[in-house]
Write a protein that holds these residues in place. Structure first.
Motif, PDB file in Angstrom:
ATOM      1  N   GLU A   8       0.855  -1.192   0.000  1.00 20.42           N
ATOM      2  CA  GLU A   8       0.000   0.000   0.000  1.00 20.42           C
ATOM      3  C   GLU A   8       0.887   1.236   0.000  1.00 20.42           C
ATOM      4  O   GLU A   8       1.778   1.362   0.830  1.00 20.42           O
ATOM      5  N   ASP A   9       0.649   2.169  -0.947  1.00 21.37           N
ATOM      6  CA  ASP A   9       1.513   3.349  -1.053  1.00 21.37           C
ATOM      7  C   ASP A   9       0.922   4.582  -0.369  1.00 21.37           C
ATOM      8  O   ASP A   9       1.529   5.650  -0.391  1.00 21.37           O
ATOM      9  N   GLU A  10      -0.257   4.462   0.254  1.00 16.98           N
ATOM     10  CA  GLU A  10      -0.814   5.570   1.029  1.00 16.98           C
ATOM     11  C   GLU A  10      -0.417   5.368   2.491  1.00 16.98           C
ATOM     12  O   GLU A  10      -0.929   4.454   3.158  1.00 16.98           O
ATOM     13  N   PRO A  11       0.494   6.195   3.018  1.00 12.99           N
ATOM     14  CA  PRO A  11       1.049   5.965   4.355  1.00 12.99           C
ATOM     15  C   PRO A  11       0.008   5.856   5.455  1.00 12.99           C
ATOM     16  O   PRO A  11       0.135   5.018   6.353  1.00 12.99           O
ATOM     17  N   GLN A  12      -1.048   6.683   5.395  1.00 13.50           N
ATOM     18  CA  GLN A  12      -2.058   6.636   6.461  1.00 13.50           C
ATOM     19  C   GLN A  12      -2.809   5.312   6.466  1.00 13.50           C
ATOM     20  O   GLN A  12      -3.052   4.722   7.530  1.00 13.50           O
ATOM     21  N   ILE A  13      -3.162   4.833   5.285  1.00 15.01           N
ATOM     22  CA  ILE A  13      -3.877   3.554   5.202  1.00 15.01           C
ATOM     23  C   ILE A  13      -2.963   2.417   5.639  1.00 15.01           C
ATOM     24  O   ILE A  13      -3.366   1.521   6.398  1.00 15.01           O
ATOM     25  N   GLU A  32       5.736  -0.232  -0.453  1.00 20.43           N
ATOM     26  CA  GLU A  32       5.055   0.936  -1.013  1.00 20.43           C
ATOM     27  C   GLU A  32       5.051   0.924  -2.533  1.00 20.43           C
ATOM     28  O   GLU A  32       4.530   1.848  -3.151  1.00 20.43           O
ATOM     29  N   ASP A  52      -2.797  -3.354  -2.799  1.00 24.17           N
ATOM     30  CA  ASP A  52      -3.481  -2.193  -3.364  1.00 24.17           C
ATOM     31  C   ASP A  52      -3.383  -2.236  -4.881  1.00 24.17           C
ATOM     32  O   ASP A  52      -2.340  -2.604  -5.442  1.00 24.17           O
ATOM     33  N   LYS A 102     -12.176   0.465  -0.799  1.00 26.46           N
ATOM     34  CA  LYS A 102     -11.966   1.571   0.124  1.00 26.46           C
ATOM     35  C   LYS A 102     -13.132   2.546  -0.008  1.00 26.46           C
ATOM     36  O   LYS A 102     -13.649   2.731  -1.111  1.00 26.46           O
TER      37      LYS A 102
END
Length: 218
Positions: A8-13, A32, A52, A102
């Motif tokens: 997953e490349d979205e840090p928050q997720i 990432e 992702d 999502k």
């Protein structure tokens, strides 16, 4: 300990999912980028992949296809913000074990993870045989008599479900849920279409239609 790769490349997720999984008792690895995710997934040290779709370098579909080319049993749960049914079908046909859109709640994701890991526990290193039909779950090969039959990822999953329950009547609802990971859609004929594909490859007399209910592998 069970190891889960979070691609997953979205840090928050990624951080949200990692915290939840580690709290639930799993070990996690983060990636990432699609290339790193593929490399880690193929080391043999990972028990499940959360993948992702929108990764850099290689997108999730490319990563999934290569994983499936080399490993037929590693559970892969696709994560996506896309809402297109076509994207969902593409991922499932490429060999995804499940599909989560999502935004999702962690409870839903955890339930999917546990379900896919249970499937692996039941199916790893198993050869299913009924009559002269054999499915090797690990190598994803199908043989009828002495003839090897080429199956797509979804055809193989459907054949596997039938051979795990030979002689039992399986409803369309059950097959749609177990093989495609989808809720029942009364307007969908995807199960019927794939049963037709299997009949063409294994023989029409192997899968009986039980009218008004579903299908049975004889």
């Amino acid at each position: 300990m069970t190891v889960i790769l979070i691609a997953e490349d979205e840090p928050q997720i990624a951080a949200f999912v990692r915290r939840g999984l580690e709290h639930a008792g799993y070990q996690t690895i983060l990636a990432e980028d699609g290339g790193d995710a593929l490399r880690i997934a193929l080391t043999g040290d990972v028990d499940l992949v959360l993948l992702d779709v929108g990764l850099p370098t290689l997108d999730g579909f490319e990563v999934l296809r290569e994983i499936r080319r080399q490993n037929g049993v590693l559970p892969v749960v696709m994560l996506t913000a896309r809402t297109s049914t076509r994207d969902t079908v593409e991922g499932l046909d490429a060999g995804a074990s499940d599909y989560v859109r999502k935004p999702f709640t962690f409870e839903e994701l955890l339930a999917r993870v546990r379900s896919r890991l249970r499937d692996t526990d039941r199916g790893t290193a198993v050869v299913l045989t009924h009559g002269d039909v054999t499915l090797d779950i690990r190598s994803r090969t199908a043989v009828v008599g002495e003839r090897e039959v080429e199956l797509s990822a979804r055809e193989f999953a459907l054949a596997r479900e039938f051979l795990r329950h030979p002689g039992e009547v399986l409803s369309r609802e059950q097959l749609l849920s177990r093989v495609w990971g989808l809720d029942f859609d009364p307007g969908s004929n995807v199960v019927d279409v794939y049963v037709r594909y299997l009949r063409a490859k294994f023989g029409h007399d192997r899968i009986a239609t039980v009218r008004g209910v579903g299908y049975r592998w004889d």
